[in-house]
Design an enzyme around this catalytic site. Structure first.
Site, PDB file in Angstrom:
ATOM      1  N   HIS A   1      -6.221  -8.560  -3.239  1.00 53.73           N
ATOM      2  CA  HIS A   1      -5.239  -7.686  -3.263  1.00 53.73           C
ATOM      3  C   HIS A   1      -4.370  -8.025  -4.257  1.00 53.73           C
ATOM      4  O   HIS A   1      -3.204  -7.103  -5.145  1.00 53.73           O
ATOM      5  CB  HIS A   1      -4.791  -7.203  -1.824  1.00 53.73           C
ATOM      6  CG  HIS A   1      -3.651  -6.070  -1.719  1.00 53.73           C
ATOM      7  ND1 HIS A   1      -3.506  -5.085  -1.680  1.00 53.73           N
ATOM      8  CD2 HIS A   1      -1.884  -6.416  -2.139  1.00 53.73           C
ATOM      9  CE1 HIS A   1      -1.865  -4.053  -1.639  1.00 53.73           C
ATOM     10  NE2 HIS A   1      -1.596  -5.120  -2.470  1.00 53.73           N
ATOM     11  N   GLU A   2      -3.992  -9.287  -3.592  1.00 57.65           N
ATOM     12  CA  GLU A   2      -2.837 -10.060  -4.301  1.00 57.65           C
ATOM     13  C   GLU A   2      -2.909 -10.191  -5.488  1.00 57.65           C
ATOM     14  O   GLU A   2      -1.656 -10.750  -6.598  1.00 57.65           O
ATOM     15  CB  GLU A   2      -2.063 -11.402  -3.012  1.00 57.65           C
ATOM     16  CG  GLU A   2      -1.249 -11.029  -2.454  1.00 57.65           C
ATOM     17  CD  GLU A   2      -0.627  -9.674  -2.075  1.00 57.65           C
ATOM     18  OE1 GLU A   2      -0.035  -8.821  -0.909  1.00 57.65           O
ATOM     19  OE2 GLU A   2       0.080  -9.599  -2.594  1.00 57.65           O
TER      20      GLU A   2
ATOM     21  N   HIS B   1      -2.737  -7.371  -8.001  1.00 57.97           N
ATOM     22  CA  HIS B   1      -1.161  -7.487  -8.626  1.00 57.97           C
ATOM     23  C   HIS B   1      -1.314  -8.312  -9.458  1.00 57.97           C
ATOM     24  O   HIS B   1       0.254  -8.068 -10.825  1.00 57.97           O
ATOM     25  CB  HIS B   1       0.119  -8.154  -7.226  1.00 57.97           C
ATOM     26  CG  HIS B   1       0.153  -6.481  -6.285  1.00 57.97           C
ATOM     27  ND1 HIS B   1       0.688  -5.777  -6.562  1.00 57.97           N
ATOM     28  CD2 HIS B   1       0.001  -7.138  -4.450  1.00 57.97           C
ATOM     29  CE1 HIS B   1       0.880  -4.984  -5.769  1.00 57.97           C
ATOM     30  NE2 HIS B   1       0.637  -5.738  -4.648  1.00 57.97           N
TER      31      HIS B   1
ATOM     32  N   HIS C   1       0.101  -0.615  -6.475  1.00 58.20           N
ATOM     33  CA  HIS C   1      -0.515  -0.121  -5.401  1.00 58.20           C
ATOM     34  C   HIS C   1      -0.478   1.559  -5.615  1.00 58.20           C
ATOM     35  O   HIS C   1       0.096   1.955  -6.200  1.00 58.20           O
ATOM     36  CB  HIS C   1       0.284   0.248  -4.109  1.00 58.20           C
ATOM     37  CG  HIS C   1       0.574  -1.300  -3.522  1.00 58.20           C
ATOM     38  ND1 HIS C   1       1.839  -1.760  -3.320  1.00 58.20           N
ATOM     39  CD2 HIS C   1       0.219  -2.119  -2.995  1.00 58.20           C
ATOM     40  CE1 HIS C   1       2.195  -2.483  -3.096  1.00 58.20           C
ATOM     41  NE2 HIS C   1       0.931  -3.072  -2.533  1.00 58.20           N
TER      42      HIS C   1
END
Lengths: 640, 43
Positions: free
Chosen positions: A88-89, A92, A98
């Site tokens: 997830h990070e 980014h 998101h």
């Protein structure tokens, strides 16, 4: 995020900072393997590139969105050491917001504003489509970038309600990339292939993925939808789909003892030199029938390829699909060869294979196959223990699944007493146990397996002063195997929230009433920054030593060139820093000023020179003419 | 009390990224994003 300036190159330089926890370092490297399998994004240790990601242990789990100039921090703090959190990070950092901040989110979810903690409403912003691009991919409730329904809630009611109620408990999954996550990432970075994926075959197409029947055998494999003696359906679809669901079958009832049927894959081109072959195998023939796995490796000296026997799979249980892994180590172009071999026993059926996947990844060290899982879920005692396994270093261990909680399934790693204990180091140092609940999707690229890792910290102590990871015979409790053998089992170490029952029943975690837990226990002490054996591939340590003597100013980055520390100075569109320590600032405006002023100066100088020279020439000329006149006068005076 | 059999690294609760950051008192953008100047203005 829109903007080419936010894009990384396909291979991203990274540094795992010393501050990171050991388990986090291992988890981050595992997350990189998921990017390498499913996308064209790769990662390599930083070697002085101007832009790189520095993974640190700061407070919490966070990242910036898109590429920045210079050293870009990404924090994997305490409790963030879960593989999907790392994915997830890094998404980014690769430029993804998101999912619920998409410009079209109101078509798909409703934000219940009065259930949001006061002052946290800004976390539910929408990005306009001038800033955020959804890449023409439909809204994705299953995205690893989606908030869960409880995000920033001020009570117990959900802050996000999906307009399709079936997805209410799907949003917020932290297992793996969703199909749409990969679609967007691969589109954004123009991915045409991935580093470690080689092939996936479910035999649904008549071309059987380009596999070929060998001519040098006595029978052929047949592509069939079912076999009277079993299986009655394929593994990919488990007979769910009318007129589809095929697998390959070698009928050993129709051939003599010793007969073989050979099926070869198409030619494959490896990049990494190590591979994991994974497939499902069903035996309805005889326990004496066997399946041999070969590689046929081609080279300039061997145009017909060298056939190497890698594994013989014998005593194949009758009557159920079984998952198999075979580790390969091939560096040249090759084929994988499946050779069915008729044994001496009587057979009324044969061997079947389905759902083959081949990737340049490491195979799991062990597989815990749990049969009749749905009955076990409902059983009252709700605790399952795996058979005993040995790690590559010789530590004996066991996995525990706790099913009794109504919401969550727990998973725990136990060291147990084993045959090697006298030769092993205690407390057990820096062994990372990775436990993966397999999503049995036929295609490895579409699996969203649920994975957690833990690492044995030899310094960890318990309330009674013992070392947690000391020898089980010292700190463990007496336990018994099903056959009555007594052994010692240490305390479990894991999580009570491995996966929810609801998610466990979703996707293909349970398939044909079977569940698979893939287990790997490996020594990660080399990742310990203070240990002498720091990873040889990352030269950051030498860079660090040389750079200690040089302080770069103005965000300059110290790098080593020809064994000499130098400052790489930051620059922008119209500004830059220069100097040994980037102490001087320059900009195009200054340069223009300098150029203009020097031009003017030169012009003025030229003008002055011209004027002076004209003046002198004039004066000289005047002087000469006046002297001539004088001479002439003198000269002529006497002439008359 | 008998030693609890298992050690739970999550302390028995299933925390998402944002719960972890919230509990640490971080008020990051959308829970886990560090913005640069331009993005800050945009948001």
């Amino acid at each position: 995020i829109i903007g080419e300036e936010y894009r990384w190159p396909h291979t991203i330089p990274y540094v795992l900072e010393d501050s990171l926890e050991m388990n986090a370092k291992g988890v981050i490297l595992n997350a990189f393997e998921r990017y390498r399998l499913k996308t064209c994004i790769d990662f390599k240790p930083w070697t002085g590139e101007p832009n790189y990601i520095s993974v640190i242990k700061d407070s919490g789990c966070w990242s910036s969105v898109g590429k920045r100039t210079g050293r870009q921090e990404l924090s994997i703090g305490a409790n963030c050491d879960r593989i999907a959190t790392v994915q997830h990070e890094f998404l980014h950092a690769l430029g993804f917001w998101h999912e619920q901040s998409r410009s079209d989110r109101d078509d798909y979810v409703a934000i219940i504003w009065d259930r949001i903690q006061s002052g946290r409403e800004h976390n539910f912003n929408i990005y306009s489509d001038e800033v955020s691009d959804n890449l023409n991919v439909p809204y994705d409730y299953t995205s690893v970038m989606h908030y869960s329904k409880t995000a920033f809630q001020n009570g117990t009611e959900p802050t996000i309600v999906t307009r399709i109620s079936d997805f209410e408990d799907v949003i917020g999954q932290r297992m793996d990339f969703s199909d749409s996550d990969l679609l967007k990432l691969n589109q954004l970075y123009n991915c045409s292939s991935s580093l470690s994926f080689l092939d996936s075959c479910n035999f649904e197409l008549e071309n059987v993925c380009g596999m070929i029947q060998s001519s040098g055998d006595s029978a052929d494999w047949q592509r069939v939808p079912q076999v009277p003696r079993g299986p009655d359906s394929d593994h990919s679809n488990m007979g769910q789909c009318q007129d589809s669901g095929f697998f390959m079958y070698f009928d050993t009832s129709a051939v003599n003892v010793g007969a073989t049927a050979v099926l070869e894959s198409r030619i494959l081109y490896p990049k990494r030199g190590f591979q994991c072959l994974q497939f499902y195998l069903y035996n309805s023939g005889s326990e004496s029938d066997q399946l041999n796995i070969y590689t046929r490796e081609y080279s300039t000296d061997n145009v017909n390829g060298i056939l190497t026997l890698v594994e013989e799979i014998k005593e194949i249980p009758i009557g159920s699909w079984q998952l198999h892994h075979v580790a390969l180590k091939v560096t040249n172009k090759f084929r994988v060869v499946f050779e069915g071999h008729k044994g001496s026993g009587a057979s009324l059926g044969g061997l079947s294979i389905d759902d083959i996947n081949l990737s340049e990844t490491w195979c799991p060290h062990h597989v815990w196959h749990i049969r009749n899982f749905t009955q076990l879920i409902d059983s009252p005692n709700g605790t399952l223990y795996s058979p005993p396994f040995y790690s590559s270093k010789g530590y004996a261990f066991q996995i525990q699944l706790t099913l009794s909680d109504l919401t969550n399934v727990g998973i725990y790693f136990h060291l147990i007493s084993g045959a090697n204990d006298d030769q092993l180091q205690w407390p057990c140092p820096w062994q990372q146990a990775t436990m993966t609940l397999l999503d049995q999707n036929p295609d490895i690229r579409q699996r969203m397996s649920n994975q957690r890792s833990i690492t044995t910290d030899p310094f960890m102590t318990t309330d009674n002063g013992n070392y947690f990871w000391d020898r089980p015979s010292q700190v463990g409790a007496v336990a018994f195997f099903p056959n009555g053998t007594q052994f010692r089992r240490s305390r479990g170490y894991g999580t009570s929230a491995f996966i929810t029952h609801q998610r466990l029943k979703s996707r293909d975690f349970i398939k044909g009433n079977d569940v698979y837990l893939l287990l790997t226990v490996e020594d990660i002490s080399h990742l310990n920054s203070t240990s002498v054996e720091s990873t040889p591939t990352s030269p950051t340590s030498s860079i660090k030593e040389l750079c200690l003597e040089l302080t770069c100013e103005n965000d300059g980055i110290c790098a080593v060139r020809d064994d000499k520390a130098e400052c790489m100075c930051p620059s922008g569109d119209d500004w830059w820093y220069v100097g040994e320590r980037c102490e001087k600032r320059g900009s195009t405006r200054d340069t223009i000023i300098i150029v203009v002023s020097s031009t003017v100066a030169v012009f003025v100088l030229m003008l002055v020179v011209t004027l002076v020279s004209v003046y002198c020439t004039r004066r000289k000329y005047l002087k000469r003419t006046s002297s001539n006149t004088a001479n002439m006068t003198v000269e002529n005076e006497h002439a008359f | 009390l008998p030693t609890p059999e298992n050690f739970d690294v999550d302390g028995g609760i299933d925390q998402d990224i944002f719960d972890i950051n919230e509990d640490l008192g971080l008020d990051l953008f959308e829970g886990d994003i560090k913005l640069n100047g331009a993005q800050e203005r945009n948001s």
